[in-house]
Design an enzyme around this catalytic site. Structure first.
Site, mmCIF file in Angstrom:
data_model
loop_
_atom_site.group_PDB
_atom_site.id
_atom_site.type_symbol
_atom_site.label_atom_id
_atom_site.label_comp_id
_atom_site.label_asym_id
_atom_site.label_seq_id
_atom_site.Cartn_x
_atom_site.Cartn_y
_atom_site.Cartn_z
ATOM 1 N N GLU A 126 48.683 33.970 21.117
ATOM 2 C CA GLU A 126 48.497 33.316 22.412
ATOM 3 C C GLU A 126 48.361 31.817 22.190
ATOM 4 O OE1 GLU A 126 44.994 35.006 24.110
ATOM 5 O OE2 GLU A 126 43.701 34.421 22.466
ATOM 6 N N LYS A 128 47.005 28.152 21.998
ATOM 7 C CA LYS A 128 45.653 27.617 21.796
ATOM 8 C C LYS A 128 45.450 26.454 22.772
ATOM 9 C CE LYS A 128 42.434 25.920 18.311
ATOM 10 N NZ LYS A 128 41.989 24.751 19.100
ATOM 11 N N ASP A 130 44.000 23.342 24.572
ATOM 12 C CA ASP A 130 43.239 22.172 24.135
ATOM 13 C C ASP A 130 42.268 21.795 25.246
ATOM 14 O OD1 ASP A 130 42.361 20.079 22.633
ATOM 15 O OD2 ASP A 130 44.098 18.792 22.994
ATOM 16 N N TYR A 236 39.952 34.504 27.482
ATOM 17 C CA TYR A 236 40.706 35.122 26.383
ATOM 18 C C TYR A 236 39.825 35.890 25.392
ATOM 19 C CZ TYR A 236 39.250 30.689 24.230
ATOM 20 O OH TYR A 236 38.518 29.604 23.789
ATOM 21 N N LYS A 324 48.207 25.598 13.817
ATOM 22 C CA LYS A 324 48.327 24.315 14.502
ATOM 23 C C LYS A 324 49.765 23.795 14.479
ATOM 24 C CE LYS A 324 44.018 23.481 15.681
ATOM 25 N NZ LYS A 324 43.422 22.201 15.346
ATOM 26 N N CYS A 429 26.790 -0.433 -5.276
ATOM 27 C CA CYS A 429 26.580 0.057 -3.912
ATOM 28 C C CYS A 429 26.525 -1.119 -2.943
ATOM 29 C CB CYS A 429 25.283 0.861 -3.845
ATOM 30 S SG CYS A 429 24.830 1.361 -2.163
ATOM 31 N N CYS A 432 22.675 -1.291 -1.394
ATOM 32 C CA CYS A 432 21.462 -1.636 -2.144
ATOM 33 C C CYS A 432 21.735 -2.384 -3.441
ATOM 34 C CB CYS A 432 20.646 -0.379 -2.444
ATOM 35 S SG CYS A 432 21.410 0.730 -3.645
ATOM 36 N N CYS A 447 26.314 6.036 -5.627
ATOM 37 C CA CYS A 447 25.239 5.063 -5.812
ATOM 38 C C CYS A 447 24.119 5.692 -6.626
ATOM 39 C CB CYS A 447 24.714 4.613 -4.447
ATOM 40 S SG CYS A 447 23.173 3.682 -4.518
ATOM 41 N N CYS A 453 17.911 3.496 -1.850
ATOM 42 C CA CYS A 453 19.081 2.998 -1.126
ATOM 43 C C CYS A 453 18.910 3.338 0.349
ATOM 44 C CB CYS A 453 20.352 3.649 -1.669
ATOM 45 S SG CYS A 453 21.848 3.209 -0.746
#
Length: 724
Positions: A126, A128, A130, A236, A324, A429, A432, A447, A453
């Site tokens: 069936e 799909k 959206d 459905y 999809k 990083c 930090c 990091c 951090c």
């Protein structure tokens, strides 16, 4: 309220008086429910009042008021939506993007059920839709509750708004006593265009696409606004039912249609993998002519009995998948590469793009994964994008498939700026300044600053309050960042959340006096925090944000150990075992057999060395351990018990399956054992109660003999569990 007569026996005077009183009761119920979040009657009682009012208005139309609550509007604007716990979880679907994915899906199902390729296995295909997932609960044929999907376990109560949707019947005939109908709220293309035209003419903001318009319309706090939006609903699926709808998926869809729901006429039974793929191509060809958005095809095993046997993973059903449509593409300019630091310290590069519309969605960011991906390499060192690296200033092609995060598909080298230079991934990083280290075998640079951090600290706190963890209402990322930077009400670790109210009482400037807060919002937050002091073990383990420990692993650990004390004791025991301290892989494997606590963890089916090592690393750090102790001291941790059938002879036992099972697959055996309250382990140890051995069983049988563990065959196992 006066004595209740049959509507057919009412005089006009009696009807006029009852309409006034019914309207007043409905108004009070609406205010209590939507304004105070303190219902004074059940949804079923409320629905009964509306039904009675409609019957009277139908017999005496001249008495109907202009503001009658029977006009499917619901209530005056509320201050927010209350939460609804789904009685049956609303699962999402796993995705497939090509024919091989669908072939693998069919193969997985056959292997799980022990079916060969010649067995006739039918699927329902069936489109799909959206849109926005919605659950509708009917009791004795009356709509009593509507809820969004939310996180699958808890959604938002949108009952008043759902009553305004023409495709959603208020009552249904010949329905089971309890029926939960599931489907998708959407907006047709023609209705969407008309809505945007009206929005533009009235000087209001237009919507980007039909899905956004549908979702925004259903979630309006004012049901009057929703009533003016052209929403539609396709049914459905179903959740809780007091009796089965049918024996097959396609028959159940037909039953929903007979109940008065709109169902998709393109749903079709496919008798083979070839039929499924052919139907996918056919629907893809029709896609442009449909008056609603679809982003793929859903396949479901048609036999509901087989669906029940297949069951569910942690978040998706085994018996369904979404195929999809191909990714949608667009070209745009890459303006910058930013580095984000996650809760585990991972440095994640993000492409900042010149905004571009991809598949109806405006995209301004795309993931770049890691430094290898930027350089044009995959995790194994092989070339991607023909080995072309990504640089600031490049013209890049962006692709987005469904809800997948946008990615960079291609780079147009012909339009690369002449002064461009390769991107140098930082070795420090950006938050930090600590060293960013990439360990051998790891695709990600991390990091080394730990909780010092700020980025890691804030992200770990956000993870702690996420929906799958503590889910504290009123406390989101924006509020968490505010508290983290607050000098008086600082939240630097999870335990600080639970001392907020006490600290607030001692401050001269109370939270209620801060910008964006008030007495009511502060009170609500403190109340929500208190409600979360009681937490199931699996949610606590997940909330700690330990690397490799997701929801599934956290649930597996919680089921195995049951209580926090047992879990912590085992992990701390593993810290002192030789295997936890050895870095040489060969030596470590040799020591594992002598490490009982380590084996308690790694012996859990689905839990491996990576999870055990992450647990040991976390509980080996003094600062981390003290932080966890402070948190645990604030909580009441609920034990997690395996489901126990009252007549099950294996409840609470630890079972190991080994060899080839002939009457059920290994996956099915595990699922059945757990449904009977047993724990399934992947290895034999002193904690094992029972080994179920099939042909070809090897070293596990020998170890079971050595440890004196009971060994039985598959037939004995089936007899033991009653042939389940």
């Amino acid at each position: 309220m006066p004595e209740t007569f049959d509507v057919s026996d009412l005089t006009e005077a009696q009807a006029r008086l009852e309409i006034v009183q019914l309207t007043d009761r409905v108004a009070k119920a609406n205010f209590a429910y939507h304004g105070n979040d303190d219902p004074i009657m059940t949804d079923a009682e409320f629905d009964g009042l509306i039904l009675r009012l409609r019957e009277i208005e139908l017999r005496f139309p001249q008495l109907k008021r202009a503001d009658s609550p029977s006009d499917r509007v619901g209530s005056a604007p509320s201050q927010g939506f209350s939460k609804v716990a789904h009685s049956v979880k609303m699962f999402s679907l796993s995705n497939a993007f090509n024919q091989k994915d669908i072939a693998d899906f069919d193969d997985r199902i056959r292997r799980y059920l022990g079916l060969d390729t010649t067995f006739p296995l039918a699927y329902v295909s069936e489109p799909k839709i959206d849109g926005l997932g919605l659950s509708l609960r009917y009791e004795r044929g009356h709509l009593v509750q509507a809820a969004t999907r939310g996180d699958g376990n808890v959604g938002e109560n949108v009952t008043a708004n759902a009553r305004t949707v023409a495709d959603i019947p208020e009552t249904i005939d010949d329905a089971p006593e309890i029926l939960e109908v599931r489907g998708e709220i959407y907006m047709s293309h023609s209705d969407f265009e008309e809505l945007n035209k009206k929005q533009e003419e009235s000087g209001k903001k237009t919507f980007a696409n039909p899905r956004n318009a549908a979702a925004g319309s259903l979630r309006q706090l004012d049901a009057f606004v929703t009533k003016d939006r052209p929403l539609r609903f396709f049914a459905y699926a179903w959740g809780e039912t007091s009796e089965p709808l049918a024996k097959t998926q396609i028959e159940a869809i037909g039953k929903l249609g007979k109940f008065g729901f709109a169902t998709n006429s393109l749903a079709k039974v496919c008798g083979s993998l070839e039929d499924m793929l052919e139907e996918y191509l056919e629907i893809e060809r029709q896609r442009g002519n449909l008056d609603y958005d679809i982003d793929g095809i859903v396949y479901k095993v048609n036999d509901i009995g087989l669906q029940t046997r297949l069951g569910f993973r942690s978040s998706t059903p085994r018996w369904a998948i979404a195929h999809k449509f191909p990714a949608e593409l667009a070209w745009t300019r890459l303006r910058a590469i930013d580095i984000q630091v996650g809760r585990t310290g991972a440095l994640s590069p993000v492409a900042r793009l010149e905004p571009v519309t991809v598949g109806g969605v405006v995209v301004s960011n795309a993931t770049l994964h890691n430094e290898d991906y930027i350089a044009g390499l995959d995790s194994s060192g092989e070339s991607i994008r023909d080995g072309v690296d990504v640089r600031v200033g490049d013209l890049v092609q962006i692709y987005r498939a469904g809800d997948v995060i946008p990615k960079v598909a291609k780079v147009d080298l012909k339009k690369r700026p002449k002064d461009s230079v390769p991107y140098m991934f930082p070795d420090k990083c950006p938050e930090c300044g600590a060293r960013a280290v990439r360990e051998e075998g790891d695709a990600v640079r991390r990091c080394s600053g730990g909780l010092a951090c700020p980025a890691q600290a804030v992200e770990r706190l956000n993870h702690f309050i996420s929906r799958a963890a503590f889910d504290i209402e009123g406390l989101g990322p924006r509020q968490m960042e505010m508290f983290y930077n607050d000098t008086e009400l600082a939240v630097r670790e999870p335990a600080d959340i639970f001392s907020l109210q006490t600290r607030d009482m001692k401050n001269s400037t109370r939270l209620a006096q801060r910008k964006g807060w008030g007495e009511k919002s502060a009170e609500n937050l403190f109340a929500a925090i208190d409600q979360c002091r009681r937490i199931p073990l699996n949610k606590l383990i997940f909330a700690l944000g330990i690397r490799h420990v997701g929801e599934v692993a956290a649930s597996d650990l919680a089921r195995q150990f049951g209580s926090w004390d047992s879990f912590a004791e085992t992990v701390n025991g593993a810290i002192n075992e030789p295997s936890a301290k050895v870095r040489d892989a060969k030596e470590k494997r040799a020591l594992l057999a002598e490490s009982p606590n380590w084996l308690k963890i790694t012996g859990i089916d689905g839990i491996g060395d990576s999870v055990a090592e992450a647990l040991v690393m976390t509980f080996s750090q003094n600062a981390e351990v003290e932080s966890i102790k402070r948190l645990v001291g604030e909580l009441e941790i609920e034990k997690v018990e395996m489901p126990e059938a009252s007549d099950s002879k294996v409840a609470g036992k630890t079972v190991v399956f080994t060899g080839s099972l002939e009457k059920m697959t290994r996956a099915e055996a595990k699922a059945t054992a757990e449904s009977q309250g047993a724990k399934v382990s992947g290895s034999v140890s002193g904690n094992t109660d029972l080994v179920v051995a099939g042909p070809g069983a090897g070293s596990k049988i020998k170890k079971a003999h050595d440890l004196g563990v009971e060994i039985i065959g598959e037939d004995e196992w089936l007899a033991l569990i009653g042939g389940a």
